[in-house]
Design an enzyme around this catalytic site. Structure first.
Site, PDB file in Angstrom:
ATOM      1  N   CYS A 112     -17.048  -5.848  59.376  1.00 52.39           N
ATOM      2  CA  CYS A 112     -17.223  -4.591  58.842  1.00 52.39           C
ATOM      3  C   CYS A 112     -16.036  -4.140  59.234  1.00 52.39           C
ATOM      4  CB  CYS A 112     -18.518  -4.114  58.451  1.00 52.39           C
ATOM      5  SG  CYS A 112     -18.844  -3.205  60.105  1.00 52.39           S
ATOM      6  N   CYS A 126     -16.940  -3.078  62.940  1.00 48.79           N
ATOM      7  CA  CYS A 126     -16.868  -4.373  64.002  1.00 48.79           C
ATOM      8  C   CYS A 126     -15.316  -4.486  64.207  1.00 48.79           C
ATOM      9  CB  CYS A 126     -17.317  -5.319  63.266  1.00 48.79           C
ATOM     10  SG  CYS A 126     -19.368  -5.289  63.342  1.00 48.79           S
ATOM     11  N   GLU A 140     -21.208  -9.131  65.735  1.00 49.73           N
ATOM     12  CA  GLU A 140     -20.026  -8.991  66.265  1.00 49.73           C
ATOM     13  C   GLU A 140     -19.879  -7.740  67.422  1.00 49.73           C
ATOM     14  OE1 GLU A 140     -19.065  -9.695  61.881  1.00 49.73           O
ATOM     15  OE2 GLU A 140     -20.630  -8.593  63.105  1.00 49.73           O
TER      16      GLU A 140
END
Length: 159
Positions: free
Chosen positions: A106, A109, A80
Protein backbone atom coordinates in the site's frame (compact mmCIF):
# COMPACT_ATOMS: atom_id res chain seq x y z
CA UNK A 1 14.45 -33.18 -8.44
CA UNK A 2 13.65 -29.67 -9.62
CA UNK A 3 14.77 -26.73 -7.50
CA UNK A 4 12.71 -23.54 -7.32
CA UNK A 5 14.14 -20.29 -8.67
CA UNK A 6 15.09 -17.60 -6.15
CA UNK A 7 11.89 -15.59 -6.53
CA UNK A 8 9.76 -18.72 -6.10
CA UNK A 9 11.82 -19.78 -3.09
CA UNK A 10 11.47 -16.45 -1.28
CA UNK A 11 7.82 -15.99 -2.29
CA UNK A 12 7.11 -19.39 -0.70
CA UNK A 13 8.68 -18.04 2.50
CA UNK A 14 6.47 -14.95 2.30
CA UNK A 15 3.43 -17.21 1.88
CA UNK A 16 4.56 -19.19 4.92
CA UNK A 17 4.95 -15.96 6.94
CA UNK A 18 1.37 -15.04 5.96
CA UNK A 19 0.11 -18.14 7.78
CA UNK A 20 1.10 -16.43 11.08
CA UNK A 21 -1.30 -13.53 10.42
CA UNK A 22 -4.48 -13.35 12.46
CA UNK A 23 -6.08 -10.67 10.26
CA UNK A 24 -9.66 -11.56 9.46
CA UNK A 25 -9.63 -9.60 6.17
CA UNK A 26 -6.38 -10.44 4.39
CA UNK A 27 -3.41 -12.57 5.46
CA UNK A 28 -0.17 -11.09 4.15
CA UNK A 29 3.43 -12.17 4.57
CA UNK A 30 6.71 -10.47 3.70
CA UNK A 31 10.38 -11.44 3.60
CA UNK A 32 13.36 -9.08 3.25
CA UNK A 33 16.30 -10.64 1.43
CA UNK A 34 19.78 -9.46 0.51
CA UNK A 35 22.45 -11.48 -1.29
CA UNK A 36 20.06 -14.47 -1.23
CA UNK A 37 19.93 -14.39 2.57
CA UNK A 38 16.77 -13.78 4.61
CA UNK A 39 17.24 -10.71 6.81
CA UNK A 40 13.75 -10.30 8.23
CA UNK A 41 10.18 -11.55 7.96
CA UNK A 42 6.82 -10.06 8.80
CA UNK A 43 3.09 -10.66 8.66
CA UNK A 44 0.13 -8.39 9.24
CA UNK A 45 -1.15 -8.33 12.80
CA UNK A 46 -1.74 -6.00 15.73
CA UNK A 47 1.26 -4.54 17.61
CA UNK A 48 3.07 -6.62 20.19
CA UNK A 49 1.08 -7.17 23.38
CA UNK A 50 -2.33 -6.17 21.94
CA UNK A 51 -5.26 -8.49 21.20
CA UNK A 52 -4.98 -9.79 17.66
CA UNK A 53 -7.61 -9.38 14.95
CA UNK A 54 -9.03 -12.85 15.41
CA UNK A 55 -9.74 -11.98 19.05
CA UNK A 56 -11.41 -8.66 18.21
CA UNK A 57 -8.29 -6.49 18.51
CA UNK A 58 -9.01 -4.41 15.40
CA UNK A 59 -12.45 -2.89 14.85
CA UNK A 60 -11.69 -2.13 11.17
CA UNK A 61 -10.97 -5.77 10.44
CA UNK A 62 -14.21 -6.79 12.13
CA UNK A 63 -16.21 -4.24 10.08
CA UNK A 64 -17.28 -3.90 6.48
CA UNK A 65 -14.81 -1.21 5.37
CA UNK A 66 -13.93 -1.51 1.64
CA UNK A 67 -10.38 -2.77 0.84
CA UNK A 68 -7.80 0.00 0.59
CA UNK A 69 -9.76 2.39 2.83
CA UNK A 70 -10.02 3.18 6.53
CA UNK A 71 -6.37 2.50 7.29
CA UNK A 72 -6.35 5.34 9.81
CA UNK A 73 -8.66 3.27 12.04
CA UNK A 74 -6.81 -0.04 11.63
CA UNK A 75 -4.63 -1.24 14.50
CA UNK A 76 -2.78 -3.76 12.35
CA UNK A 77 0.78 -3.40 11.19
CA UNK A 78 1.18 -4.52 7.59
CA UNK A 79 3.51 -7.40 6.77
CA UNK A 80 5.96 -5.13 4.94
CA UNK A 81 6.02 -2.70 7.86
CA UNK A 82 6.55 -5.55 10.31
CA UNK A 83 9.47 -6.93 8.29
CA UNK A 84 11.12 -3.48 8.20
CA UNK A 85 10.42 -2.87 11.90
CA UNK A 86 11.78 -6.29 12.91
CA UNK A 87 15.00 -5.61 10.99
CA UNK A 88 15.38 -2.27 12.78
CA UNK A 89 14.49 -3.81 16.17
CA UNK A 90 17.28 -6.36 15.75
CA UNK A 91 19.79 -3.95 14.18
CA UNK A 92 19.79 -5.54 10.73
CA UNK A 93 20.62 -3.24 7.81
CA UNK A 94 18.24 -3.75 4.88
CA UNK A 95 19.34 -0.99 2.48
CA UNK A 96 19.75 -2.45 -0.99
CA UNK A 97 17.57 -5.47 -0.19
CA UNK A 98 14.63 -7.06 -1.97
CA UNK A 99 11.25 -7.32 -0.25
CA UNK A 100 8.98 -10.25 -1.17
CA UNK A 101 5.31 -9.80 -0.29
CA UNK A 102 2.22 -11.85 -0.94
CA UNK A 103 0.44 -8.60 -1.95
CA UNK A 104 1.49 -5.36 -3.61
CA UNK A 105 2.41 -2.80 -0.92
CA UNK A 106 0.00 0.00 0.00
CA UNK A 107 1.05 3.66 -0.04
CA UNK A 108 2.17 3.73 3.62
CA UNK A 109 4.27 0.59 3.12
CA UNK A 110 5.67 1.97 -0.15
CA UNK A 111 6.90 5.10 1.66
CA UNK A 112 8.58 2.93 4.31
CA UNK A 113 10.15 0.73 1.62
CA UNK A 114 11.62 3.77 -0.13
CA UNK A 115 13.02 5.29 3.07
CA UNK A 116 14.42 1.93 4.24
CA UNK A 117 16.48 1.78 1.03
CA UNK A 118 14.87 -1.38 -0.35
CA UNK A 119 15.67 -1.50 -4.06
CA UNK A 120 13.34 -4.25 -5.35
CA UNK A 121 9.83 -5.40 -4.44
CA UNK A 122 8.42 -8.70 -5.67
CA UNK A 123 4.72 -9.21 -4.96
CA UNK A 124 2.06 -11.75 -5.90
CA UNK A 125 -1.46 -10.38 -5.41
CA UNK A 126 -2.57 -6.95 -6.55
CA UNK A 127 -3.75 -4.31 -4.09
CA UNK A 128 -6.07 -1.40 -4.97
CA UNK A 129 -3.53 1.39 -4.53
CA UNK A 130 -2.09 2.67 -7.84
CA UNK A 131 -0.43 5.62 -6.08
CA UNK A 132 1.85 3.20 -4.20
CA UNK A 133 3.09 1.64 -7.45
CA UNK A 134 3.76 5.08 -8.93
CA UNK A 135 5.66 6.17 -5.81
CA UNK A 136 7.88 3.06 -5.86
CA UNK A 137 8.61 3.44 -9.56
CA UNK A 138 9.34 7.16 -9.23
CA UNK A 139 11.74 6.40 -6.36
CA UNK A 140 13.62 3.90 -8.51
CA UNK A 141 12.40 0.79 -6.68
CA UNK A 142 12.00 -2.10 -9.09
CA UNK A 143 8.44 -3.44 -8.79
CA UNK A 144 7.90 -6.99 -10.08
CA UNK A 145 4.66 -8.96 -10.02
CA UNK A 146 5.38 -12.60 -9.31
CA UNK A 147 3.19 -14.90 -11.42
CA UNK A 148 4.59 -18.29 -10.46
CA UNK A 149 3.24 -20.76 -7.94
CA UNK A 150 2.55 -19.35 -4.49
CA UNK A 151 2.27 -21.89 -1.73
CA UNK A 152 3.42 -21.99 1.83
CA UNK A 153 5.41 -25.00 2.87
CA UNK A 154 3.39 -26.31 5.75
CA UNK A 155 4.32 -29.37 7.83
CA UNK A 156 1.55 -31.31 6.05
CA UNK A 157 3.16 -30.56 2.67
CA UNK A 158 6.57 -31.85 3.71
CA UNK A 159 7.61 -35.46 2.96
Amino acid sequence: MERPGWDEYFMSMAALAATRSTCTRRRVGAVVVKDRMVLSTGYNDTPRGLRNCGDGGCARCAGAVPPGTGHDTCLCIHAEQNAIIQAAYHGVAIAGATLYSTYQPCLVCAKMIVNAGIRRVVYAGEYPDPMAARLLQEAGVELVQYTGPLQALTPAALP
